[in-house]
Write an enzyme that holds these catalytic residues in place. Structure first.
Site, mmCIF file in Angstrom:
data_model
loop_
_atom_site.group_PDB
_atom_site.id
_atom_site.type_symbol
_atom_site.label_atom_id
_atom_site.label_comp_id
_atom_site.label_asym_id
_atom_site.label_seq_id
_atom_site.Cartn_x
_atom_site.Cartn_y
_atom_site.Cartn_z
ATOM 1 N N SER A 186 -31.222 -25.527 27.057
ATOM 2 C CA SER A 186 -31.285 -26.650 25.473
ATOM 3 C C SER A 186 -30.392 -27.036 25.671
ATOM 4 C CB SER A 186 -31.947 -25.869 24.632
ATOM 5 O OG SER A 186 -32.248 -26.560 23.457
ATOM 6 N N LYS A 187 -29.775 -28.469 25.411
ATOM 7 C CA LYS A 187 -29.039 -28.965 24.257
ATOM 8 C C LYS A 187 -28.985 -28.192 23.160
ATOM 9 C CE LYS A 187 -26.609 -33.278 22.926
ATOM 10 N NZ LYS A 187 -25.385 -33.206 24.330
#
Length: 496
Positions: A267-268
């Site tokens: 996930s960013k």
């Protein structure tokens, strides 16, 4: 209003038949994360392996989440990775437009057709407009909607529309069981009672994610749909839509997620790298693509290093794993070193030059020469600047660096050697690697010591470091006679 069946038939007539057709359909909502890239890659490989068509479709109906320049990121990533598309917004094609917001007028017509066929109904309940199946598809809890307008006759529903009463269109799900086949997960059956009659067309006339997907995939002739397994829960609703329209259901390929570790998806938000981040971190595009292909897919045999062309030949969707794949940076780094070593010297020199020039600004020093010392030792391109900064300026260093047990060097022996090497280097006419090496090996022979005892202090004097890409011969050759002798004399002064 009566439906224009001739128009619907004209849309059917546009659909290409008799070939494998896949699509990559990203939302322009930010960066291209590793999971996106893997989806694009698998989708591309399925099409290319079957000599079919690969389409790019931009799904921008969620206007609130659009990010400026995101489409540019998508196009740039596909171009850099070699995932060329046969049809799309930029190249056109027989079933365009390929941007979902430009297809807006289609969805209301197909919603009306679906109502006619009994697969949907108008819901006049208030507070419908914001509803979307997208949340449920992403694993969020969905509240099942009970609509009092569900079973109105067409005349009653039309009358409310004529009055100007706002509405959304909902999917109508009949009692029973829905079964579908997935290439990876096999046959899955769901009790229709567990399915929510979600919104297909919102009050503003825009479709929800799931409805637009089905309409566009059918009208574009998509035969294989590749997506994350978080959409498995939505697949029964897709099937019911296809069946209600009387359309063929595409082959489903639901891929398990790419994980940061055993518990967390990449996930960013958690700082996990995108494709662009990996390139900025010094990884080569072919290495990234090769590694990403193996995040959930295993070829036959032990070989792991494949070009795109190789993968096209051997790719088999049946070898995609059900298990989540954990992204391993060390493994990616291994692939990167393999690809760097496999480059031609000329290609590596061109690739490495911008990184070399970050710290080696002296125009008299040839970056191509430095590249020859790096290629077999380089893990990431971004490691290069710190490894070669001594070429621009000799760093301050401690005389203790001249002490080395392996070469039996001491500050005292180093001073003696540097004096002799400096004198002989100054007189050397042919400044070539072999001649430079001979000066030092001949001196070692004269002194009755191993070559390392001569070369160690020479390298320390020239680089001020104990670890360098390339040894004393290469560094001297790259620095040139004048700079080499000047640095040896600085070493002599430091040791004196």
């Amino acid at each position: 209003m009566a439906l224009d069946y001739q128009w619907f038939q004209s849309m059917e007539d546009r659909i290409p038949k008799g070939e494998v057709r896949t699509r990559f359909a990203p939302s322009p909502t930010g960066y291209m994360h590793v999971g996106n890239l893997r989806t694009a890659l698998y989708t591309w490989l399925i099409a290319r392996h079957a000599e079919g068509k690969f389409l790019l479709r931009i799904e921008d109906t969620d206007q609130a989440r659009l990010v400026e320049d995101a489409v540019d990121v998508i196009n740039r990533t596909l171009t850099e990775t070699g995932l060329d598309h046969d049809e799309g917004p930029d190249v056109g094609g027989p079933v365009g437009p390929y941007i979902q917001s430009e297809r807006r007028s289609l969805y209301a017509k197909y919603a009306d057709l679906l109502i006619e066929k009994g697969g949907a109904y108008r819901c006049f309940c208030q507070k419908n407009d914001g509803e979307s199946l997208h949340g449920a598809a992403l694993g969020k809890a969905a509240t099942k909607h009970e609509c009092p307008y569900r079973d109105l006759s067409k005349a009653e529903s039309d009358a409310l529309v004529a009055e100007g009463k706002p509405y959304v269109v909902r999917q109508k799900i009949q009692p029973g069981t829905t079964s579908f086949d997935d290439v990876i997960f096999g046959k899955i059956s769901v009790d229709n009672a567990d399915l929510d009659e979600g919104v297909l067309l919102k009050g503003d006339g825009l479709p929800t994610y799931n409805f637009a997907n089905v309409i566009d995939d059918h009208l574009m002739g998509i035969t294989h749909v590749v997506r994350g397994n978080e959409y498995l829960s939505s697949a029964p609703k897709y099937n019911l839509l296809y069946e209600a329209f009387g359309w063929d259901v595409p082959t489903y390929v639901h891929c398990s997620p790419v994980m940061r570790d055993a518990q967390h998806k990449m996930s960013k938000r958690h700082g996990d790298p995108s494709y662009e981040d990996l390139i900025k971190m010094g990884y080569l595009t072919p290495a990234v693509v090769n590694y990403v292909a193996l995040l959930g897919w295993s070829p036959e045999g032990e070989e792991e290093v494949f070009s795109l062309e190789d993968m096209v030949k051997i790719f088999d969707i049946k070898r995609i794993s059900k298990s989540p794949a954990i992204f391993n940076m060390a493994k990616l780094t291994y692939f990167n070193t393999v690809y760097i070593k496999a480059m031609s010297p000329e290609a590596f020199a061109a690739t490495a030059e911008p990184y070399i020039r970050q710290t080696v600004t002296n125009p008299a020093i040839d970056p191509a020469k430095i590249a020859t010392t790096l290629q077999q030792r380089c893990e990431r391109l971004t490691d290069i600047p710190a490894q070669v900064d001594f070429y621009d300026a000799l760093p301050e260093y401690d005389v203790e660096l001249y002490t080395n047990k392996k070469s039996k060097s001491t500050p005292e022996s180093s001073l003696e050697i540097l004096k002799m090497v400096s004198e002989r280097f100054a007189a050397l006419e042919a400044w070539e690697p072999e001649a430079i090496k001979t000066i030092m090996t001949d001196l070692a022979l004269e002194m009755g010591v191993k070559n390392a005892k001569v070369m160690w202090p020479v390298r320390i004097a020239m680089a001020g470091k104990t670890v360098t890409p390339g040894g004393a011969v290469e560094i001297a050759w790259i620095l040139g006679r004048e700079e080499t002798v000047a640095r040896l004399n600085k070493g002599i002064a430091l040791l004196s």
